[in-house]
Write a protein that holds these residues in place. Structure first.
Motif, PDB file in Angstrom:
ATOM      1  N   GLU A  31     -15.304 -29.079   2.004  1.00  0.00           N
ATOM      2  CA  GLU A  31     -16.514 -29.718   2.524  1.00  0.00           C
ATOM      3  C   GLU A  31     -17.767 -28.995   2.036  1.00  0.00           C
ATOM      4  OE1 GLU A  31     -16.901 -32.585   4.246  1.00  0.00           O
ATOM      5  OE2 GLU A  31     -14.758 -32.907   4.039  1.00  0.00           O
ATOM      6  N   LEU A  32     -17.712 -27.678   1.980  1.00  0.00           N
ATOM      7  CA  LEU A  32     -18.848 -26.919   1.444  1.00  0.00           C
ATOM      8  C   LEU A  32     -19.097 -27.286  -0.017  1.00  0.00           C
ATOM      9  CD1 LEU A  32     -18.222 -23.376   2.989  1.00  0.00           C
ATOM     10  CD2 LEU A  32     -20.135 -24.913   3.485  1.00  0.00           C
ATOM     11  N   GLU A  33     -18.024 -27.426  -0.795  1.00  0.00           N
ATOM     12  CA  GLU A  33     -18.157 -27.823  -2.194  1.00  0.00           C
ATOM     13  C   GLU A  33     -18.749 -29.215  -2.322  1.00  0.00           C
ATOM     14  OE1 GLU A  33     -17.768 -26.520  -5.200  1.00  0.00           O
ATOM     15  OE2 GLU A  33     -17.362 -24.526  -4.395  1.00  0.00           O
ATOM     16  N   ARG A  62     -11.747 -30.766 -14.848  1.00  0.00           N
ATOM     17  CA  ARG A  62     -11.342 -31.106 -16.213  1.00  0.00           C
ATOM     18  C   ARG A  62     -11.110 -32.607 -16.353  1.00  0.00           C
ATOM     19  NH1 ARG A  62      -6.709 -26.462 -17.227  1.00  0.00           N
ATOM     20  NH2 ARG A  62      -8.077 -24.636 -16.979  1.00  0.00           N
ATOM     21  N   MET A  63     -10.567 -33.221 -15.322  1.00  0.00           N
ATOM     22  CA  MET A  63     -10.404 -34.669 -15.332  1.00  0.00           C
ATOM     23  C   MET A  63     -11.744 -35.365 -15.448  1.00  0.00           C
ATOM     24  SD  MET A  63      -7.711 -35.009 -12.190  1.00  0.00           S
ATOM     25  CE  MET A  63      -8.209 -36.713 -11.925  1.00  0.00           C
ATOM     26  N   ALA A  64     -12.729 -34.865 -14.721  1.00  0.00           N
ATOM     27  CA  ALA A  64     -14.043 -35.500 -14.711  1.00  0.00           C
ATOM     28  C   ALA A  64     -14.721 -35.421 -16.067  1.00  0.00           C
ATOM     29  CB  ALA A  64     -14.916 -34.847 -13.647  1.00  0.00           C
ATOM     30  N   ASP A  65     -14.314 -34.479 -16.889  1.00  0.00           N
ATOM     31  CA  ASP A  65     -14.901 -34.358 -18.225  1.00  0.00           C
ATOM     32  C   ASP A  65     -14.395 -35.435 -19.185  1.00  0.00           C
ATOM     33  OD1 ASP A  65     -16.303 -32.134 -17.437  1.00  0.00           O
ATOM     34  OD2 ASP A  65     -14.806 -30.714 -18.175  1.00  0.00           O
ATOM     35  N   VAL A  66     -13.319 -36.136 -18.784  1.00  0.00           N
ATOM     36  CA  VAL A  66     -12.682 -37.078 -19.704  1.00  0.00           C
ATOM     37  C   VAL A  66     -13.364 -38.430 -19.675  1.00  0.00           C
ATOM     38  CG1 VAL A  66     -10.537 -38.264 -20.289  1.00  0.00           C
ATOM     39  CG2 VAL A  66     -10.492 -35.876 -19.539  1.00  0.00           C
ATOM     40  N   ASP A  67     -13.447 -39.053 -18.509  1.00  0.00           N
ATOM     41  CA  ASP A  67     -14.112 -40.354 -18.426  1.00  0.00           C
ATOM     42  C   ASP A  67     -14.473 -40.670 -16.984  1.00  0.00           C
ATOM     43  OD1 ASP A  67     -11.947 -41.547 -17.069  1.00  0.00           O
ATOM     44  OD2 ASP A  67     -10.963 -42.021 -18.951  1.00  0.00           O
ATOM     45  N   ARG A  68     -14.980 -41.851 -16.782  1.00  0.00           N
ATOM     46  CA  ARG A  68     -15.590 -42.204 -15.507  1.00  0.00           C
ATOM     47  C   ARG A  68     -14.589 -42.466 -14.392  1.00  0.00           C
ATOM     48  NH1 ARG A  68     -16.248 -47.966 -14.976  1.00  0.00           N
ATOM     49  NH2 ARG A  68     -15.291 -49.109 -16.690  1.00  0.00           N
ATOM     50  N   TRP A  69     -13.283 -42.508 -14.677  1.00  0.00           N
ATOM     51  CA  TRP A  69     -12.316 -42.753 -13.620  1.00  0.00           C
ATOM     52  C   TRP A  69     -11.952 -41.472 -12.860  1.00  0.00           C
ATOM     53  CZ3 TRP A  69     -12.414 -47.496 -12.620  1.00  0.00           C
ATOM     54  CH2 TRP A  69     -12.408 -48.483 -13.585  1.00  0.00           C
ATOM     55  N   SER A  70     -12.511 -40.348 -13.219  1.00  0.00           N
ATOM     56  CA  SER A  70     -11.867 -39.102 -12.822  1.00  0.00           C
ATOM     57  C   SER A  70     -12.713 -38.141 -11.997  1.00  0.00           C
ATOM     58  CB  SER A  70     -11.386 -38.377 -14.092  1.00  0.00           C
ATOM     59  OG  SER A  70     -10.548 -39.192 -14.841  1.00  0.00           O
ATOM     60  N   ARG A  71     -13.772 -38.567 -11.378  1.00  0.00           N
ATOM     61  CA  ARG A  71     -14.588 -37.669 -10.566  1.00  0.00           C
ATOM     62  C   ARG A  71     -14.086 -37.680  -9.122  1.00  0.00           C
ATOM     63  NH1 ARG A  71     -19.968 -38.563  -7.876  1.00  0.00           N
ATOM     64  NH2 ARG A  71     -20.929 -36.516  -7.592  1.00  0.00           N
ATOM     65  N   VAL A  72     -13.412 -36.606  -8.742  1.00  0.00           N
ATOM     66  CA  VAL A  72     -12.871 -36.502  -7.389  1.00  0.00           C
ATOM     67  C   VAL A  72     -13.986 -36.116  -6.427  1.00  0.00           C
ATOM     68  CG1 VAL A  72     -11.288 -35.250  -5.882  1.00  0.00           C
ATOM     69  CG2 VAL A  72     -10.555 -35.922  -8.184  1.00  0.00           C
ATOM     70  N   VAL A  73     -14.222 -36.959  -5.421  1.00  0.00           N
ATOM     71  CA  VAL A  73     -15.267 -36.687  -4.437  1.00  0.00           C
ATOM     72  C   VAL A  73     -14.709 -36.538  -3.028  1.00  0.00           C
ATOM     73  CG1 VAL A  73     -17.006 -37.904  -5.804  1.00  0.00           C
ATOM     74  CG2 VAL A  73     -15.756 -39.145  -4.019  1.00  0.00           C
ATOM     75  N   GLY A  74     -13.402 -36.654  -2.878  1.00  0.00           N
ATOM     76  CA  GLY A  74     -12.789 -36.509  -1.571  1.00  0.00           C
ATOM     77  C   GLY A  74     -11.285 -36.638  -1.690  1.00  0.00           C
ATOM     78  N   GLY A  75     -10.617 -36.403  -0.573  1.00  0.00           N
ATOM     79  CA  GLY A  75      -9.172 -36.524  -0.638  1.00  0.00           C
ATOM     80  C   GLY A  75      -8.470 -36.029   0.604  1.00  0.00           C
ATOM     81  N   VAL A  76      -7.145 -35.911   0.455  1.00  0.00           N
ATOM     82  CA  VAL A  76      -6.263 -35.577   1.567  1.00  0.00           C
ATOM     83  C   VAL A  76      -5.431 -34.362   1.180  1.00  0.00           C
ATOM     84  CG1 VAL A  76      -4.481 -36.415   3.130  1.00  0.00           C
ATOM     85  CG2 VAL A  76      -6.164 -38.024   2.172  1.00  0.00           C
ATOM     86  N   VAL A  77      -5.623 -33.262   1.896  1.00  0.00           N
ATOM     87  CA  VAL A  77      -4.829 -32.054   1.693  1.00  0.00           C
ATOM     88  C   VAL A  77      -3.572 -32.177   2.541  1.00  0.00           C
ATOM     89  CG1 VAL A  77      -4.811 -29.543   1.699  1.00  0.00           C
ATOM     90  CG2 VAL A  77      -6.980 -30.756   1.455  1.00  0.00           C
ATOM     91  N   VAL A  78      -2.416 -32.124   1.888  1.00  0.00           N
ATOM     92  CA  VAL A  78      -1.140 -32.379   2.556  1.00  0.00           C
ATOM     93  C   VAL A  78      -0.365 -31.079   2.713  1.00  0.00           C
ATOM     94  CG1 VAL A  78       1.049 -33.621   2.383  1.00  0.00           C
ATOM     95  CG2 VAL A  78      -1.071 -34.713   1.626  1.00  0.00           C
ATOM     96  N   GLY A  79       0.143 -30.830   3.906  1.00  0.00           N
ATOM     97  CA  GLY A  79       0.962 -29.655   4.138  1.00  0.00           C
ATOM     98  C   GLY A  79       2.306 -29.781   3.445  1.00  0.00           C
TER      99      GLY A  79
END
Length: 266
Positions: A73-75, A38-55
């Motif tokens: 990773e599959l996604e 949904r963020m990516a639908d708003v504008d160019r700052w919002s396409r998540v392509v990676g990150g950190v999953v925190v416990g």
């Protein structure tokens, strides 16, 4: 612009502990991707392509993070933004003194790349043990260390952080009284997560400006989804705050580059 979400949680149904007074509802990879899409639908700052999953503090199974990393990773591959070398997503587990060398290397092979100390929610660990463990995992596997605490209330922890290899503070340090100290720590090389704005009761814009001025490599953006215990969950307006304060020129650093430089994505 592609961004790296340096702080979010995946909560599995098997993580929940019946003996706890509070157990958050599950938050799946699918739900996380729905919200970030949904963020990516708003504008160019919002396409998540990676990150950190925190416990999180309610989780007891490191396997939840490993399973989430496999799904993410599959996604990344299916969506066409998998990195040519290295991973798109890595994990951070709770740091404990019983974390042995063999377990560190085993988890590193599965995408875990750091430890976290949740002092704000009552994790008990001696400062000396925190230091020893942070150095141990970095020497073994290049892992980072994160500390979630009120910087103003734990000066002995704040004093230690610049001496540690690859260390970050969660959620801008959690208190207005600690911002001066957080900016000083940033100037000394400590990284600071621009996350959890819905948890904070002080002017975030002023804190961002001061920390970034102290060290432009310090701030790292994250959604903190699903925002358990926060007064409000992450909203796209949080990105607007960063943009308004720092301007377009600095956005790539905070939204992507600083996290890629800090975390071990190889």
């Amino acid at each position: 612009m592609d961004i790296i979400d340096c702080h979010f949680h995946i909560i599995g149904a098997r993580d929940l502990q019946p003996d706890k007074a509070f157990a958050p509802p599950p938050f799946t990879v699918d739900r996380y991707l729905q919200l970030t899409d949904r963020m990516a639908d708003v504008d160019r700052w919002s396409r998540v392509v990676g990150g950190v999953v925190v416990g999180g503090s309610s989780q007891t199974r490191e396997e939840t993070l490993v399973e989430a990393l496999e799904e993410l990773e599959l996604e990344a591959r299916s969506r066409g933004f998998a990195r040519e070398e290295g991973r798109n997503f890595v994990g951070v587990i709770t740091g404990t003194t019983d974390l042995g060398a063999d377990r560190v290397l085993e988890l590193d092979a599965k995408g875990i790349r750091g430890i976290r100390f949740n002092l704000f929610k009552g994790q008990e660990i001696a400062v000396g043990d925190l230091e020893n463990l942070a150095r141990k995992v970095h020497d073994l596997a290049g892992w980072t260390t994160e500390v979630y605490f009120d910087v103003s209330s734990r000066p002995e922890v704040a004093e230690l952080l610049p001496e540690l290899p690859a260390v970050a503070i969660d959620h801008l340090g959690m208190s207005e009284q600690g911002i001066d100290r957080v900016a000083e720590l940033a100037a000394e090389g400590v990284r600071v997560k621009a996350t959890g704005f819905g948890r904070l009761d002080f002017p975030v814009a002023d804190a961002l400006e001061r920390i970034h001025a102290a060290n432009p490599r310090a701030l790292m953006f994250g959604t903190d989804l699903p925002g358990t215990h926060a007064a409000r969950r992450f909203d796209r307006s949080d990105v607007d705050v960063i943009l308004d304060v720092l301007g377009e020129w600095e956005m790539p650093r905070v939204m992507r580059d600083n996290a890629l430089a800090f975390h071990k994505f190889d």
